[in-house]
Scaffold this active site. Structure first.
Site, PDB file in Angstrom:
ATOM      1  N   SER A 184       0.857  -1.157  -0.045  1.00  0.00           N
ATOM      2  CA  SER A 184       0.152   0.099  -0.001  1.00  0.00           C
ATOM      3  C   SER A 184       0.620   1.253   0.119  1.00  0.00           C
ATOM      4  O   SER A 184       0.458   2.314  -0.197  1.00  0.00           O
ATOM      5  CB  SER A 184      -1.043  -0.016   1.157  1.00  0.00           C
ATOM      6  OG  SER A 184      -0.283  -0.049   2.378  1.00  0.00           O
ATOM      7  N   ASN A 242      -3.886   6.480  -0.343  1.00  0.00           N
ATOM      8  CA  ASN A 242      -3.229   6.457   1.016  1.00  0.00           C
ATOM      9  C   ASN A 242      -2.664   8.055   1.105  1.00  0.00           C
ATOM     10  O   ASN A 242      -2.563   8.438   2.253  1.00  0.00           O
ATOM     11  CB  ASN A 242      -2.416   5.497   1.357  1.00  0.00           C
ATOM     12  CG  ASN A 242      -2.990   4.314   1.925  1.00  0.00           C
ATOM     13  OD1 ASN A 242      -4.197   4.321   1.983  1.00  0.00           O
ATOM     14  ND2 ASN A 242      -2.374   3.135   1.790  1.00  0.00           N
ATOM     15  N   HIS A 248      -3.174  -3.053  -5.629  1.00  0.00           N
ATOM     16  CA  HIS A 248      -3.641  -2.534  -4.295  1.00  0.00           C
ATOM     17  C   HIS A 248      -5.023  -2.582  -3.956  1.00  0.00           C
ATOM     18  O   HIS A 248      -5.601  -2.084  -4.478  1.00  0.00           O
ATOM     19  CB  HIS A 248      -3.059  -1.092  -3.912  1.00  0.00           C
ATOM     20  CG  HIS A 248      -3.210  -0.639  -2.743  1.00  0.00           C
ATOM     21  ND1 HIS A 248      -3.512   0.755  -2.303  1.00  0.00           N
ATOM     22  CD2 HIS A 248      -3.227  -1.360  -1.633  1.00  0.00           C
ATOM     23  CE1 HIS A 248      -3.607   0.876  -1.107  1.00  0.00           C
ATOM     24  NE2 HIS A 248      -3.692  -0.256  -0.368  1.00  0.00           N
ATOM     25  N   GLU A 289      -6.588  -0.314  -6.803  1.00  0.00           N
ATOM     26  CA  GLU A 289      -5.675   0.622  -7.392  1.00  0.00           C
ATOM     27  C   GLU A 289      -4.683  -0.172  -8.275  1.00  0.00           C
ATOM     28  O   GLU A 289      -3.905  -1.011  -7.610  1.00  0.00           O
ATOM     29  CB  GLU A 289      -4.912   1.354  -6.308  1.00  0.00           C
ATOM     30  CG  GLU A 289      -5.022   2.876  -5.956  1.00  0.00           C
ATOM     31  CD  GLU A 289      -4.516   3.494  -5.073  1.00  0.00           C
ATOM     32  OE1 GLU A 289      -4.098   4.868  -5.118  1.00  0.00           O
ATOM     33  OE2 GLU A 289      -3.974   3.009  -4.013  1.00  0.00           O
TER      34      GLU A 289
END
Ligand SMILES: CCC/C=C/C(=O)SCCNC(=O)CCNC(=O)[C@H](O)C(C)(C)COP(=O)([O-])OP(=O)([O-])OC[C@H]1O[C@@H](n2cnc3c(N)ncnc32)[C@H](O)[C@@H]1OP(=O)([O-])[O-]
Length: 725
Positions: free
Chosen positions: A428, A499, A449, A461
């Site tokens: 991540s 993130n 991800h 992702e």
């Protein structure tokens, strides 16, 4: 077809006296204005011709219609198209011309009849469908209402309660259910659809079948008092479930008018409300999301090269922890054979056990049969070595975030997997170039991800480096579609898109609390804004271990804009690590119900004294609006950086990443769309002011400063992005 027009209808009159009108507007035969106006002329012709006794409406290429052409709403919102007279389509065309005609109409439904498509069919005097047809009114999902008579005809055909369920949940029903509800008159195989519909239409003419105008039916409607109670209950539920949206309640108003004052008044109310909802901000947001979600699979330079996705026949997953087992579950649920690799028997058993538990929960809820469970589980094989990796087409590594471990795994994969095999990592945060450093396979290394729990969360992702081949991206996009995820292709950097946007959100919340804001008020304001939960409740949910690990990555990579708060580390020292330990920012009972904890103050005060922060009276009594601005403008700022750096190709991709990865409310259109609805100038000026008072954490990035100073939209394409894609 004229290149300026969007779709058409064609009419063919058979020797049996049936005029078959076919809707043609690929790919889903949506009802554009051109299609609707063509339909009207065909009808007028059919009604005036002596050789036409009855009419059948059908859709080209196995699809009746996916509803009104959604881009038409956008054109009306932008003012590039003038809306027709209120009620023109639903009353003048569908009710007065089609339903009230002296010749009967039958809808022949194959594939799908959604929204305006189903509404058109309900204006016909009978509906015949194929077994696979999907029938629904999903308009509320788009911020509009069933505006082609659906609020009036559906309750009259299937009863008020079922109609409310279908309209309020936007969920379609299958043909068989439609048949038992009275929405469909007969279900026949595809090959017999048109002949049955033609015969049915002639049977109506000859009175062998009833000539029913749905809008005049009353037998399925409950008595007035009961109807009012049902609607009152529906309103209460809607207010609770969609507190920030007006259109569902406006839709209920149209339904109620029809029941109380008759269908004509109902149609008029529906037309009036239908026209008003188009300009609501929430509707603009939802329509933007509809197209943006479909746009994420259009990646310039990748999906426009004519590459065909290769067939992925077998996938291996390394690591059977929470993420690995969730990914395995998602894959086997879509029929991919999966090998799950672990380091020892104990871990392997635990990993397989997690997959089993994921599926068993479906069996318990009744959404999966026992046979399907067995069949799905049989697609999963465990392994302790790489021998069985010799014929896999894709590997997804999902081990702990440790660079040297991942490097070793990728070096091993290169040895054991076939040359064509895609080597994906579920990291991540870690740079993929580093992960693949010890291989010569950079072109097939990619990030996949997933978000936890991976078999439930909708976002994937797809992270590409400068070396990842376009073919690998196309392959992964295809897998994403098959496992029903919304993929977003992003560039390689610490934290990728989601993130990176998440981080300043949590940090801003910590910053405010250290300066005296109440964490529970922040959570409540953020929830009211439409997030599934506030930042503190979320930290508890993911656990402080994860929160600290992610924070460490950010502090290392973006030190100039991280706010270092000690609140979480201090709590963790005291063995409060979030919901899993029943204590975090909240206290949790057996049923996971959260309640505020007065002891929290102690940690906040200690953290405050460690960081040297002071209580700021202005921040103690922030309004809800100010809380939202101070927590989300830093997110906008980071989203701008991600966009300017070329990590995301389109601003709309960040909207989708924020909605599906962070839980940003879809009716606000996503982070960049929302920011533009507020205006870049205002956001820039607020951040600039806070950065002067509170430091660099709030400092607007160069991109935001540039666009903000001109008041230019943040979502406009970046012309000379230093693209990392
Ligand atoms: C006026 C008031 C009364 C009436 C209101 C309404 O009817 S409101 C409408 C109520 N109807 C709905 O809410 C249904 C909305 N649509 C869906 O739910 C799904 O598209 C589907 C189930 C029809 C097909 O799913 P699938 O996974 O097979 O395919 P996919 O999803 O990838 O779409 C393929 C392409 O078709 C495009 N497109 C699709 N529908 C429309 C449309 N109505 N319009 C325009 N375009 C539409 C879509 O953008 C995409 O284009 P792209 O990107 O290739 O250029």
């Amino acid at each position: 077809m004229d290149s300026r027009t969007k779709g058409k209808t064609v009419m063919e009159v058979g020797s049996d006296g049936v005029a078959v009108i076919t809707l043609i507007n690929p790919p889903v035969n949506s009802l554009s204005f051109d299609v609707l106006y063509n339909l009207k002329s065909n009808y007028e012709e059919a009604l005036s011709r002596n050789d036409v006794k009855a009419i059948v409406i059908t859709g080209a290429k196995g699809k009746f219609s996916g509803g009104f052409d959604i881009s038409g709403f956008g054109e009306i919102q932008k003012g590039t198209r003038k809306e027709p007279k209120v009620g023109y389509i639903s009353i003048d065309i569908l009710t007065d011309l089609l339903e009230a005609a002296r010749k009967p109409s039958v809808a022949a439904i194959d594939g799908l009849a959604l929204g305006g498509g189903l509404e058109l069919s309900m204006a016909c005097h009978a509906r015949i469908s194929t077994p696979g047809a999907q029938l629904g009114l999903p308009e509320l999902q788009l911020g509009v209402i069933p505006g082609f008579g659906g609020t009036q005809r559906l309750p009259r055909l299937v009863g008020l309660t079922k109609a409310l369920e279908m309209i309020l949940t936007s969920k379609p029903v299958r043909a068989e259910e439609g048949h038992s509800l009275g929405l469909i008159d007969a279900v026949v195989p595809s090959a017999e659809l048109l002949t049955t519909a033609r015969r049915w239409a002639l049977d109506i003419v000859e009175r062998r079948k009833p000539w029913i105008s749905s809008v005049l039916k009353t037998d399925k409607l409950p008595p007035l008092g009961e109807a009012r109670e049902i609607l009152k209950f529906a309103r209460g539920q809607t207010r609770k479930q969609a507190p920030n949206m007006k259109h569902p309640l406006m839709c209920l108003d149209a339904l109620e008018t029809g029941i109380v004052s008759g269908p004509r008044a109902g149609l008029e109310k529906e037309a009036e409300v239908g026209s008003q909802v188009i300009s609501l901000d929430t509707t603009k947001g939802l329509i933007h999301v509809f197209f943006s979600q479909r746009g994420t699979v259009k990646v310039p330079g990748v999906t426009d090269r004519g590459l065909i996705p290769r067939k992925i026949k077998k996938v291996a997953i390394i690591g059977g922890g929470l993420m690995g087992s969730g990914i395995a579950t998602a894959l086997i649920l879509s029929n991919y054979p999966v090998i799950l690799k672990e380091v020892n028997e104990k871990f392997l058993e635990a990993g397989i056990g997690r997959v089993k538990a994921n599926l068993q929960s479906r069996v318990r809820k009744g959404s999966m049969s026992k046979e399907k469970f067995e069949k799905t589980m049989s697609l999963l094989k465990g392994s302790l070595d790489y021998e069985s990796f010799r014929d896999v087409d894709m590997v997804i590594e999902a081990v702990i975030e440790n660079i040297s471990l991942k490097q070793q795994i990728f070096a091993d994969l290169e040895k054991y997997c076939p040359q064509h095999c895609i080597l994906a990592s579920n990291t991540s945060t870690i740079d993929l170039n580093k992960i693949g450093e010890r291989t010569k396979s950079q072109d097939r290394i990619v990030g996949a991800h997933f978000f936890s729990p991976a078999h439930v969360m909708p976002l994937l992702e797809i992270v590409r480096t400068n070396h990842t081949s376009a073919q690998v991206i196309v392959d992964l996009l295809d897998v994403g579609k098959k496992i029903k995820k919304t993929p977003v292709v992003v560039g390689n950097c610490t934290g990728f898109a989601v993130n990176r946007m998440f981080f300043p959100y949590t940090q801003a919340a910590m910053f405010l609390v250290e300066r005296g804001a109440d964490p529970y008020l922040i959570d409540s304001a953020v929830s009211k804004f439409g997030m599934p939960m506030g930042p503190f409740r979320l930290c508890d949910l993911v656990g402080f271990g994860v929160a600290i690990a992610t924070a460490t990555q950010f502090i290392e990579n973006f030190p100039e804009r991280t706010y270092k708060s000690m609140i979480i580390p201090l709590m963790q020292e005291d063995k409060r690590a979030g919901e899993a330990t029943r204590k975090g920012f909240y206290l949790y009972d057996d049923k996971r119900k959260a309640k505020p904890d007065p002891e929290l103050k102690k940690y906040i005060e200690k953290a405050r004294s460690m960081s040297g922060a002071n209580v700021d009276p202005k921040l103690v009594k922030l309004s809800e609006k100010e809380i939202i601005e101070m927590t989300f403008f830093p997110v906008v700022n980071e989203a701008c950086r991600v966009f300017a750096e070329g990590i995301a190709v389109k601003a709309a991709d960040l909207d989708i990443a924020a909605i599906f990865g962070m839980g940003f409310p879809p009716y606000r259109g996503g982070i960049m769309f929302w920011a533009d609805s507020i205006g870049s100038k205002y956001i820039y000026s607020r951040l600039d002011e806070w950065s002067k008072t509170y430091g660099d954490f709030f400092k607007p990035c160069a991109f935001l400063a540039e666009r903000g100073s001109k008041g230019a939209p943040l979502s406009a394409p970046v012309e000379q992005a230093r693209s990392r894609l």
